[in-house]
Design an enzyme around this catalytic site. Structure first.
Site, PDB file in Angstrom:
ATOM      1  N   ASP A   4      69.497  91.212  72.462  1.00 36.41           N
ATOM      2  CA  ASP A   4      69.700  91.522  71.055  1.00 36.41           C
ATOM      3  C   ASP A   4      70.037  93.011  70.976  1.00 36.41           C
ATOM      4  O   ASP A   4      69.691  93.780  71.877  1.00 36.41           O
ATOM      5  CB  ASP A   4      68.426  91.201  70.275  1.00 36.41           C
ATOM      6  CG  ASP A   4      68.544  91.522  68.802  1.00 36.41           C
ATOM      7  OD1 ASP A   4      69.561  91.139  68.194  1.00 36.41           O
ATOM      8  OD2 ASP A   4      67.625  92.160  68.260  1.00 36.41           O
ATOM      9  N   ARG A   5      70.696  93.434  69.912  1.00 36.19           N
ATOM     10  CA  ARG A   5      71.060  94.843  69.789  1.00 36.19           C
ATOM     11  C   ARG A   5      69.987  95.643  69.059  1.00 36.19           C
ATOM     12  O   ARG A   5      69.292  96.461  69.656  1.00 36.19           O
ATOM     13  CB  ARG A   5      72.402  94.997  69.058  1.00 36.19           C
ATOM     14  CG  ARG A   5      72.930  96.430  69.102  1.00 36.19           C
ATOM     15  CD  ARG A   5      74.131  96.645  68.226  1.00 36.19           C
ATOM     16  NE  ARG A   5      73.706  96.840  66.829  1.00 36.19           N
ATOM     17  CZ  ARG A   5      74.529  97.216  65.855  1.00 36.19           C
ATOM     18  NH1 ARG A   5      75.803  97.391  66.095  1.00 36.19           N
ATOM     19  NH2 ARG A   5      74.073  97.375  64.625  1.00 36.19           N
ATOM     20  N   ASP A   6      69.827  95.405  67.752  1.00 35.12           N
ATOM     21  CA  ASP A   6      68.915  96.204  66.931  1.00 35.12           C
ATOM     22  C   ASP A   6      67.468  95.828  67.231  1.00 35.12           C
ATOM     23  O   ASP A   6      67.067  94.683  67.080  1.00 35.12           O
ATOM     24  CB  ASP A   6      69.217  95.990  65.445  1.00 35.12           C
ATOM     25  CG  ASP A   6      70.655  96.327  65.077  1.00 35.12           C
ATOM     26  OD1 ASP A   6      71.312  97.040  65.854  1.00 35.12           O
ATOM     27  OD2 ASP A   6      71.125  95.877  64.024  1.00 35.12           O
ATOM     28  N   LYS A  13      67.308 100.251  62.455  1.00 27.09           N
ATOM     29  CA  LYS A  13      67.318 101.127  61.282  1.00 27.09           C
ATOM     30  C   LYS A  13      67.618 100.338  60.010  1.00 27.09           C
ATOM     31  O   LYS A  13      67.988 100.900  59.004  1.00 27.09           O
ATOM     32  CB  LYS A  13      68.355 102.244  61.453  1.00 27.09           C
ATOM     33  CG  LYS A  13      68.155 103.113  62.680  1.00 27.09           C
ATOM     34  CD  LYS A  13      66.952 104.007  62.552  1.00 27.09           C
ATOM     35  CE  LYS A  13      66.707 104.817  63.802  1.00 27.09           C
ATOM     36  NZ  LYS A  13      67.331 106.102  63.853  1.00 27.09           N
ATOM     37  N   TYR A  15      69.952  97.408  58.736  1.00 27.03           N
ATOM     38  CA  TYR A  15      71.360  97.409  58.308  1.00 27.03           C
ATOM     39  C   TYR A  15      72.050  98.721  58.677  1.00 27.03           C
ATOM     40  O   TYR A  15      72.651  99.381  57.844  1.00 27.03           O
ATOM     41  CB  TYR A  15      71.499  97.131  56.807  1.00 27.03           C
ATOM     42  CG  TYR A  15      70.956  95.788  56.390  1.00 27.03           C
ATOM     43  CD1 TYR A  15      71.468  94.611  56.925  1.00 27.03           C
ATOM     44  CD2 TYR A  15      69.932  95.683  55.451  1.00 27.03           C
ATOM     45  CE1 TYR A  15      70.979  93.365  56.551  1.00 27.03           C
ATOM     46  CE2 TYR A  15      69.433  94.450  55.064  1.00 27.03           C
ATOM     47  CZ  TYR A  15      69.961  93.303  55.614  1.00 27.03           C
ATOM     48  OH  TYR A  15      69.481  92.089  55.234  1.00 27.03           O
ATOM     49  N   THR A  46      74.290  89.607  68.613  1.00 25.06           N
ATOM     50  CA  THR A  46      73.688  90.300  67.475  1.00 25.06           C
ATOM     51  C   THR A  46      74.095  89.704  66.136  1.00 25.06           C
ATOM     52  O   THR A  46      75.276  89.500  65.870  1.00 25.06           O
ATOM     53  CB  THR A  46      74.024  91.817  67.517  1.00 25.06           C
ATOM     54  OG1 THR A  46      73.438  92.472  66.394  1.00 25.06           O
ATOM     55  CG2 THR A  46      75.506  92.091  67.565  1.00 25.06           C
ATOM     56  N   ASN A  47      73.094  89.402  65.328  1.00 27.22           N
ATOM     57  CA  ASN A  47      73.327  89.022  63.936  1.00 27.22           C
ATOM     58  C   ASN A  47      73.592  90.299  63.151  1.00 27.22           C
ATOM     59  O   ASN A  47      72.831  91.264  63.277  1.00 27.22           O
ATOM     60  CB  ASN A  47      72.099  88.330  63.334  1.00 27.22           C
ATOM     61  CG  ASN A  47      71.875  86.927  63.849  1.00 27.22           C
ATOM     62  OD1 ASN A  47      72.769  86.304  64.418  1.00 27.22           O
ATOM     63  ND2 ASN A  47      70.677  86.406  63.631  1.00 27.22           N
ATOM     64  N   ARG A  96      75.069  82.380  64.088  1.00 28.12           N
ATOM     65  CA  ARG A  96      73.903  83.137  63.625  1.00 28.12           C
ATOM     66  C   ARG A  96      72.649  82.620  64.317  1.00 28.12           C
ATOM     67  O   ARG A  96      72.349  81.439  64.294  1.00 28.12           O
ATOM     68  CB  ARG A  96      73.741  83.023  62.108  1.00 28.12           C
ATOM     69  CG  ARG A  96      72.525  83.799  61.613  1.00 28.12           C
ATOM     70  CD  ARG A  96      72.497  83.918  60.099  1.00 28.12           C
ATOM     71  NE  ARG A  96      71.279  84.550  59.667  1.00 28.12           N
ATOM     72  CZ  ARG A  96      71.024  85.860  59.752  1.00 28.12           C
ATOM     73  NH1 ARG A  96      71.918  86.670  60.246  1.00 28.12           N
ATOM     74  NH2 ARG A  96      69.882  86.357  59.328  1.00 28.12           N
ATOM     75  N   LYS A  97      71.919  83.531  64.955  1.00 23.03           N
ATOM     76  CA  LYS A  97      70.652  83.147  65.565  1.00 23.03           C
ATOM     77  C   LYS A  97      69.688  82.724  64.458  1.00 23.03           C
ATOM     78  O   LYS A  97      69.673  83.368  63.410  1.00 23.03           O
ATOM     79  CB  LYS A  97      70.062  84.330  66.366  1.00 23.03           C
ATOM     80  CG  LYS A  97      70.913  84.743  67.534  1.00 23.03           C
ATOM     81  CD  LYS A  97      70.331  85.932  68.274  1.00 23.03           C
ATOM     82  CE  LYS A  97      70.699  87.219  67.581  1.00 23.03           C
ATOM     83  NZ  LYS A  97      70.227  88.424  68.247  1.00 23.03           N
ATOM     84  N   ASP A 122      63.561  90.839  69.932  1.00 18.52           N
ATOM     85  CA  ASP A 122      62.399  91.331  69.209  1.00 18.52           C
ATOM     86  C   ASP A 122      62.018  90.420  68.046  1.00 18.52           C
ATOM     87  O   ASP A 122      60.988  90.614  67.422  1.00 18.52           O
ATOM     88  CB  ASP A 122      62.636  92.753  68.691  1.00 18.52           C
ATOM     89  CG  ASP A 122      63.722  92.832  67.623  1.00 18.52           C
ATOM     90  OD1 ASP A 122      64.742  92.111  67.748  1.00 18.52           O
ATOM     91  OD2 ASP A 122      63.564  93.611  66.663  1.00 18.52           O
TER      92      ASP A 122
END
Length: 188
Positions: A4-6, A13, A15, A46-47, A96-97, A122
């Site tokens: 995952d990215r964020d 952060k 959005y 990533t969503n 979309r996950k 996460d």
């Protein structure tokens, strides 16, 4: 290796649309370098529902992604990035996950054995996406939304496995990427 990215590679952060807000999670570069040394295909999934909600644009997303890649100093550490702007997921194969569309799309481009793959996330939707796609090994980190989601995630775990939709995948719970690196997780 699916990431995952964020909240996993970069600090979440909420959005994120400004490249000035890009900050790598501790251990991200070390993780990517280790995966490269091990010969793994490394894919970010990533969503990005903020695009679908109109909070920022694909152009903003692209600028943030370029900043992340420059912070990583790439050297081909990331094989691909799959992102979606879908707000709701009605279909289990959605991009979309917790849908598994991004994971299945990656199979079209890379020789991936999902039974030998690892997904790090996460959020519970990251883990559900992995188990829905039959990714064998899941890792939940407490960074990003991880701390707030851990209690709910524990409800899906029994005897070292994460269960969802009558499927299961092995799971490791770690505090952060540094503790994950210390666990020799790539030797699964």
């Amino acid at each position: 290796l699916f990431l995952d990215r964020d909240g996993v590679l970069i600090k979440d952060k909420h959005y994120i649309s400004d490249p000035k807000d890009v900050q790598l999670e501790d251990g991200a570069i070390e993780l990517l370098k280790l995966a490269k040394r091990k010969g793994l295909v490394t894919i970010i999934i990533t969503n990005q529902s903020g695009i679908g909600r109109g909070y920022f644009s694909w152009s903003d997303y692209d600028i943030v992604t370029k900043k992340m890649l420059s912070e990583i100093s790439s050297n081909n550490l990331i094989s691909a990035i799959f992102a979606n702007s879908i707000v709701s997921s009605d279909l289990k194969n959605s991009w979309r996950k917790p849908g598994y569309g991004m994971i299945y799309e990656s199979i079209k481009y890379f020789n991936i054995n999902l039974r030998k793959s690892i997904l790090i996330g996460d959020r519970i939707s990251d883990l559900q996406s992995g188990v829905n796609a039959s990714v064998a090994n899941l890792v939940h980190v407490s960074t990003g939304h991880g701390i707030s989601e851990r209690k709910n995630i524990l409800k899906y775990i029994k005897n070292g496995f994460f269960y969802h939709n009558k499927k299961k995948s092995s799971i490791r719970l770690v505090d952060n990427l540094h503790s994950l690196l210390a666990s020799n997780f790539l030797d699964l």
